[in-house]
Scaffold this active site. Structure first.
Site, mmCIF file in Angstrom:
data_model
loop_
_atom_site.group_PDB
_atom_site.id
_atom_site.type_symbol
_atom_site.label_atom_id
_atom_site.label_comp_id
_atom_site.label_asym_id
_atom_site.label_seq_id
_atom_site.Cartn_x
_atom_site.Cartn_y
_atom_site.Cartn_z
ATOM 1 N N GLN A 91 1.112 -1.140 -0.177
ATOM 2 C CA GLN A 91 -0.221 -0.205 -0.430
ATOM 3 C C GLN A 91 0.819 1.195 -0.063
ATOM 4 O O GLN A 91 1.401 1.389 0.907
ATOM 5 C CB GLN A 91 -0.993 0.161 1.381
ATOM 6 C CG GLN A 91 -1.974 1.598 1.354
ATOM 7 C CD GLN A 91 -2.828 2.015 0.192
ATOM 8 O OE1 GLN A 91 -3.352 1.236 -0.276
ATOM 9 N NE2 GLN A 91 -2.797 2.858 0.046
ATOM 10 N N GLN A 136 0.802 4.443 -1.453
ATOM 11 C CA GLN A 136 -0.233 5.837 -0.992
ATOM 12 C C GLN A 136 -0.008 5.886 0.430
ATOM 13 O O GLN A 136 -0.603 5.515 1.537
ATOM 14 C CB GLN A 136 -1.210 6.224 -1.518
ATOM 15 C CG GLN A 136 -1.830 7.546 -1.146
ATOM 16 C CD GLN A 136 -3.371 7.861 -2.299
ATOM 17 O OE1 GLN A 136 -4.009 6.711 -2.315
ATOM 18 N NE2 GLN A 136 -3.209 8.956 -2.556
ATOM 19 N N GLY A 180 -10.719 0.745 2.007
ATOM 20 C CA GLY A 180 -12.087 0.121 1.620
ATOM 21 C C GLY A 180 -11.342 -0.283 0.015
ATOM 22 O O GLY A 180 -11.405 -1.579 -0.469
ATOM 23 N N GLY A 181 -10.645 1.008 -0.373
ATOM 24 C CA GLY A 181 -9.762 0.559 -1.739
ATOM 25 C C GLY A 181 -8.501 1.442 -2.269
ATOM 26 O O GLY A 181 -8.344 2.412 -2.669
ATOM 27 N N GLU A 194 -6.135 2.830 -6.208
ATOM 28 C CA GLU A 194 -6.911 3.062 -7.168
ATOM 29 C C GLU A 194 -5.199 2.441 -7.805
ATOM 30 O O GLU A 194 -4.832 3.221 -8.877
ATOM 31 C CB GLU A 194 -7.376 3.836 -7.308
ATOM 32 C CG GLU A 194 -5.646 5.459 -7.514
ATOM 33 C CD GLU A 194 -5.838 6.387 -6.292
ATOM 34 O OE1 GLU A 194 -6.832 5.159 -4.444
ATOM 35 O OE2 GLU A 194 -5.794 6.482 -5.604
ATOM 36 N N ASN A 195 -4.897 1.678 -7.615
ATOM 37 C CA ASN A 195 -3.156 0.836 -8.259
ATOM 38 C C ASN A 195 -3.429 0.750 -9.904
ATOM 39 O O ASN A 195 -4.656 -0.163 -10.069
ATOM 40 C CB ASN A 195 -2.738 -0.729 -7.416
ATOM 41 C CG ASN A 195 -2.449 -0.177 -6.269
ATOM 42 O OD1 ASN A 195 -1.531 0.727 -6.127
ATOM 43 N ND2 ASN A 195 -2.929 -1.330 -5.253
ATOM 44 N N HIS A 239 -15.323 4.224 -7.591
ATOM 45 C CA HIS A 239 -14.756 5.200 -7.284
ATOM 46 C C HIS A 239 -13.366 5.071 -7.035
ATOM 47 O O HIS A 239 -12.839 5.374 -7.945
ATOM 48 C CB HIS A 239 -14.506 5.269 -5.210
ATOM 49 C CG HIS A 239 -13.720 6.589 -5.057
ATOM 50 N ND1 HIS A 239 -13.943 7.733 -4.881
ATOM 51 C CD2 HIS A 239 -12.608 6.150 -4.701
ATOM 52 C CE1 HIS A 239 -13.346 8.117 -3.493
ATOM 53 N NE2 HIS A 239 -12.345 7.058 -4.647
ATOM 54 N N GLU A 240 -12.919 3.679 -7.754
ATOM 55 C CA GLU A 240 -11.354 3.264 -7.786
ATOM 56 C C GLU A 240 -11.541 3.277 -9.308
ATOM 57 O O GLU A 240 -9.873 3.336 -9.416
ATOM 58 C CB GLU A 240 -11.070 1.592 -6.994
ATOM 59 C CG GLU A 240 -11.336 2.004 -5.581
ATOM 60 C CD GLU A 240 -10.069 2.777 -4.959
ATOM 61 O OE1 GLU A 240 -9.582 3.205 -5.225
ATOM 62 O OE2 GLU A 240 -11.373 3.317 -3.544
ATOM 63 N N GLU A 251 -9.255 13.127 -4.807
ATOM 64 C CA GLU A 251 -10.298 12.590 -4.423
ATOM 65 C C GLU A 251 -11.342 12.912 -4.709
ATOM 66 O O GLU A 251 -12.469 12.464 -4.517
ATOM 67 C CB GLU A 251 -9.516 12.097 -2.911
ATOM 68 C CG GLU A 251 -8.627 11.538 -2.828
ATOM 69 C CD GLU A 251 -8.697 10.230 -2.806
ATOM 70 O OE1 GLU A 251 -10.035 9.925 -3.508
ATOM 71 O OE2 GLU A 251 -8.138 9.505 -3.173
ATOM 72 N N ARG A 290 -9.468 -2.170 7.651
ATOM 73 C CA ARG A 290 -9.968 -1.465 7.094
ATOM 74 C C ARG A 290 -9.903 -0.208 8.250
ATOM 75 O O ARG A 290 -11.711 -0.418 9.091
ATOM 76 C CB ARG A 290 -11.190 -1.408 6.974
ATOM 77 C CG ARG A 290 -11.778 -0.751 5.271
ATOM 78 C CD ARG A 290 -12.620 -0.966 4.213
ATOM 79 N NE ARG A 290 -12.603 0.345 3.856
ATOM 80 C CZ ARG A 290 -14.382 0.675 3.554
ATOM 81 N NH1 ARG A 290 -15.110 -0.529 3.443
ATOM 82 N NH2 ARG A 290 -15.127 1.434 3.071
ATOM 83 N N LYS A 324 -11.003 2.855 8.168
ATOM 84 C CA LYS A 324 -12.549 3.214 8.600
ATOM 85 C C LYS A 324 -13.725 2.869 8.773
ATOM 86 O O LYS A 324 -14.012 3.578 10.004
ATOM 87 C CB LYS A 324 -12.643 3.437 6.388
ATOM 88 C CG LYS A 324 -14.760 4.578 6.921
ATOM 89 C CD LYS A 324 -14.783 4.308 5.304
ATOM 90 C CE LYS A 324 -16.230 4.382 5.730
ATOM 91 N NZ LYS A 324 -16.915 4.371 3.988
HETATM 92 N N1 BES Z 1 -6.439 6.646 -2.986
HETATM 93 C C1 BES Z 1 -7.453 6.690 -1.701
HETATM 94 C C2 BES Z 1 -6.955 5.558 -0.897
HETATM 95 C C3 BES Z 1 -6.168 6.320 0.072
HETATM 96 C C4 BES Z 1 -6.073 8.117 0.114
HETATM 97 C C5 BES Z 1 -4.518 5.865 0.794
HETATM 98 C C6 BES Z 1 -5.231 8.290 0.834
HETATM 99 C C7 BES Z 1 -3.711 6.247 1.153
HETATM 100 C C8 BES Z 1 -3.837 7.537 1.414
HETATM 101 C C9 BES Z 1 -8.443 5.255 -2.317
HETATM 102 O O1 BES Z 1 -9.324 5.783 -3.901
HETATM 103 C C10 BES Z 1 -10.388 5.886 -1.706
HETATM 104 O O2 BES Z 1 -10.724 6.580 -2.138
HETATM 105 N N2 BES Z 1 -10.519 5.395 -1.084
HETATM 106 C C11 BES Z 1 -11.823 4.952 -0.252
HETATM 107 C C12 BES Z 1 -12.799 4.672 -0.983
HETATM 108 C C13 BES Z 1 -13.530 5.612 -0.670
HETATM 109 C C14 BES Z 1 -14.986 5.134 -1.505
HETATM 110 C C15 BES Z 1 -14.254 6.624 -0.751
HETATM 111 C C16 BES Z 1 -11.775 3.685 1.557
HETATM 112 O O3 BES Z 1 -10.526 3.522 1.110
HETATM 113 O O4 BES Z 1 -12.400 4.577 2.348
HETATM 114 ZN ZN ZN Z 2 -10.193 7.643 -3.958
#
Ligand code: BES
Ligand code: ZN
Length: 668
Positions: A175, A177, A304-305, A307-308, A331-332, A354, A592, A594
């Site tokens: 991971q 990012q 959650g995801g 975007e690789n 989203h991804e 984002e 996860r 969140k």
């Molecule tokens: N690029 C993000 C994940 C991310 C952001 C990783 C900042 C590290 C630092 C990814 O696209 C994302 O936004 N994921 C969200 C899901 C989305 C539906 C809001 C997540 O993981 O909750």
């Molecule tokens: Zn995102």
């Protein structure tokens, strides 16, 4: 109860009034997108999360030759950079690293032979890692670093077979990012620099290795894999994963990689992926990355995801059987335009990734599942945004964060980047009209394709191709307020959800009378309605109320993580300890952030809760990702639990009248 219908009746008039005010203001002044107090001059706008010096030298191509060692939990090998020297007097190449052992650095001389180069690895900075300074007096066209990662690399997780679904083979994934790529590859770890890459990866022959590159759906497991990413990407999109992974098609350019036990459920849940790609192409132009596949990770995946490129990494917690959480895929996928194609030049311009992506995600959801669903999702997001903003310092409430405001790289992307960003774009869409705004965005993605840009570059482009093309549609002041001011502008468009109106009535009726809504109503509710129901309840319920809801709707033990992340904290705050066992199981199994941070946050408010949080963390820790471990550790160490309540206080909370705490949460 304040009727939403009333608001809706007055809304068009309100908007017209605002528009009129806007027009008057606009006609009196020149559109100048750069305010005196706003953005930083471009020169100062360097990425403070990287030691790299893009003004001197940039990586054009990265060639990895690495070996995965599951026993040692390391990646070892070489990274070879093809360099473009921008400054002909530069004598150093500075790379970002974190917890890497550097074994050798060589440079290719003019004659093609490789010669050792002097280098120095600085002491580690807690946030940035260690600067690797390589002496390159000859400005070599290619430089090669031989290195080994640490078993604790912040950007990698190594799972033993027991921690996987199939329990037979180990698993690992990256991971990167925001600034974790440097923990598994020494590189210029800033999104301002884009490069192509190739990789030769060896591993034990029974695991499949995948990267954010040209994965072959028909690849055979043999322990020797080669990858090519011919499009230029920023470093945070470097990705690798390995494990017992099998592939199934969704369409001829899209499919799912997952452990064998997950693959069929995943393919069924994400069956609409091809439709999503086609819809986004219609809106914003061709998908430029050839294949689009999904990789389902173990539940410890901290996001959650992710975007690789060509291979989005996806949490298994959205596989709930009814496609109700597939906006994550939208989203991804949307990042293939907003983020991967047009990239923020530093995390401080996070909303360019984002916010745009959340807006595009909502458009995809609307197109596939209808306006009511996309409206519900906007309402849920905006309720959370309001709550978040209320607790944020003003400086971080602006879409574009100023350079003098310090931000943790992992926290740089807040609800503001996502939801205020999407809101701003929805505002522009409504002002300029869909036809014009869609065409504008399509042009924007095309114009800046494969580039990394700042907020100011977006604004300059928008000024020319939108604001000045359709004058008197928005005022400069409105744009400034959206981008640089805290809070949400008063003129922000409001979204109403009819379905949530029904949920609100049901909730109020129950809180007032303890009478649950009729089954015919709740049976028709989707995940979104349940989320709204739970979110708009008072902060605490009585134990009796909690038990009544739980008996009727079996929230405790739910398979749906979005419901779990709302129900368990409510149960904790309400002293409904019957949920504790299931809560502990969920929180230990899922990594996860969140989903579990709200549960930990609710727990650490009391002594008893803190004790349970510590107990869960002790069990879960070996299976958590380093990013999640860091967050939970910080929360627990900074906890200030309230002393146990006096017996009469505790019973007062338990015996609250059902109608007591009925401040209705607004429906949007
Ligand atoms: N690029 C993000 C994940 C991310 C952001 C990783 C900042 C590290 C630092 C990814 O696209 C994302 O936004 N994921 C969200 C899901 C989305 C539906 C809001 C997540 O993981 O909750
Ligand atoms: Zn995102």
């Amino acid at each position: 109860m304040r009727s939403k219908l009333d608001v809706r009746r007055f809304l068009p008039a309100l908007l017209l009034a605002l528009l009129a005010v806007g027009c008057q203001r606009e006609s009196g002044e020149q559109t100048a997108v750069t305010p005196a107090t706003g953005p930083a001059p471009a020169a100062v706008d360097r990425d403070e999360h990287s030691y790299a010096e893009p003004d001197k030298v940039v990586t054009e191509d990265l060639a990895l030759d690495i070996a995965l060692d599951f026993d040692a939990k390391t990646i070892a090998g070489t990274a070879t950079y093809t360099l473009q020297w921008k400054d002909q007097s530069a004598t150093q190449l500075v790379l970002d690293t974190r917890d890497l052992t550097i074994e050798k650095v060589e440079g290719e001389a003019a004659g093609g032979q490789w010669q050792p180069l002097q280098y120095a690895l600085a002491d580690a900075d807690a946030t940035l890692g260690s600067r690797l300074t390589i002496e390159t007096p000859e400005r070599n066209a290619r430089v090669r670093v031989t290195y080994v990662t640490s078993p604790d690399a912040s950007g990698l997780q190594w799972l033993t077979p027991e921690m996987t679904e199939g329990k037979q083979l180990p698993f690992m994934f990256s991971q990167s990012q925001q600034i974790h790529a440097r923990s598994w590859v020494p590189l210029q770890d800033t999104p301002a620099i884009r490069y192509t890459y190739t990789a030769h990866v060896t591993a034990r022959p029974d695991v499949m290795v995948l990267m954010s590159a040209d994965n072959d759906p028909a690849a055979q497991r043999d322990g020797d894999y080669s990858f090519k990413m011919p499009q230029k990407i920023p470093s945070y999109l470097m990705a690798i994963a390995a494990g017992d992974l099998v592939f199934k098609d969704i369409s001829d350019r899209s499919g799912v990689w997952a452990e064998p036990a997950m693959i069929d459920r995943a393919v069924a849940e994400f069956a609409d992926t091809e439709k999503m790609i086609a819809t986004t192409e219609q809106l914003y132009g061709p998908y430029r990355w050839e294949r689009y596949d999904l990789l389902i990770l173990p539940p410890s995946f901290p996001y959650g995801g992710m975007e690789n490129p060509r291979l989005s990494f996806i949490t298994p917690t959205v596989i709930v059987g009814d496609k109700s959480l597939v906006s994550l895929i939208a989203h991804e996928l949307a990042h293939s335009w907003s983020g991967n194609l047009v990239t923020f030049s530093s995390a401080k311009h996070g909303w360019l990734n984002e916010g745009f992506t959340s807006y595009v995600e909502n458009r995809i959801v609307e197109s596939l599942y209808g306006k009511e669903v996309s409206d519900m999702e906007y309402v849920i997001a905006r309720n959370a945004l309001r709550e978040n903003i209320a607790a944020m310092p003003e400086a971080t409430q602006a879409l574009a964060v100023r350079p003098d405001v310090a931000l943790d790289a992992d926290d740089a992307l807040s609800a503001v980047s996502y939801d205020k960003g999407a809101w701003f774009l929805q505002f522009l869409e409504q002002r300029f009209g869909r036809e014009h705004f869609d065409a504008f965005l399509r042009g924007y993605f095309d114009h800046f394709a494969f580039q990394s840009i700042t907020t100011e570059q977006f604004l300059a482009y928008a000024k020319e191709h939108l604001f000045e093309k359709f004058p008197d549609t928005v005022t400069d002041a409105e744009i400034q307020e959206w981008v640089y001011a805290p809070g949400i502008p008063g003129h922000a468009p409001q979204v109403m959800s009819r379905n949530f109106g029904i949920v609100d009535s049901a909730r109020l009726a129950w809180l007032g009378s303890a009478q649950l809504p009729p089954r015919q109503i709740t049976d028709a509710w989707s995940t979104q309605e349940w989320l709204h129901f739970l979110e708009s309840l008072p902060p605490t319920l009585s134990v009796e109320q909690s038990a009544q809801l739980d008996e009727a709707y079996t929230f405790t033990g739910t398979e749906n993580g979005e419901i779990a992340m709302r129900w368990y904290p409510l149960a904790v705050r309400s002293g409904y300890t019957q949920a504790n066992e299931a809560l502990a199981e969920f929180t230990a199994r899922v990594g996860r952030r969140k989903l579990i941070m709200p549960i930990y946050t609710a727990l650490v408010q009391t002594e008893a809760g803190l004790a349970l949080a510590k107990q869960i963390f002790a069990t879960a820790r070996p299976g958590y990702h380093p990013i999640t471990t860091g967050s939970v550790e910080k929360l627990i160490s900074e906890a200030k639990p309230a002393p146990a309540p006096a017996p009469d206080e505790a019973s007062a909370a338990d015996t609250a009248e059902p109608g007591d705490a009925t401040t209705p949460a607004p429906a949007n």
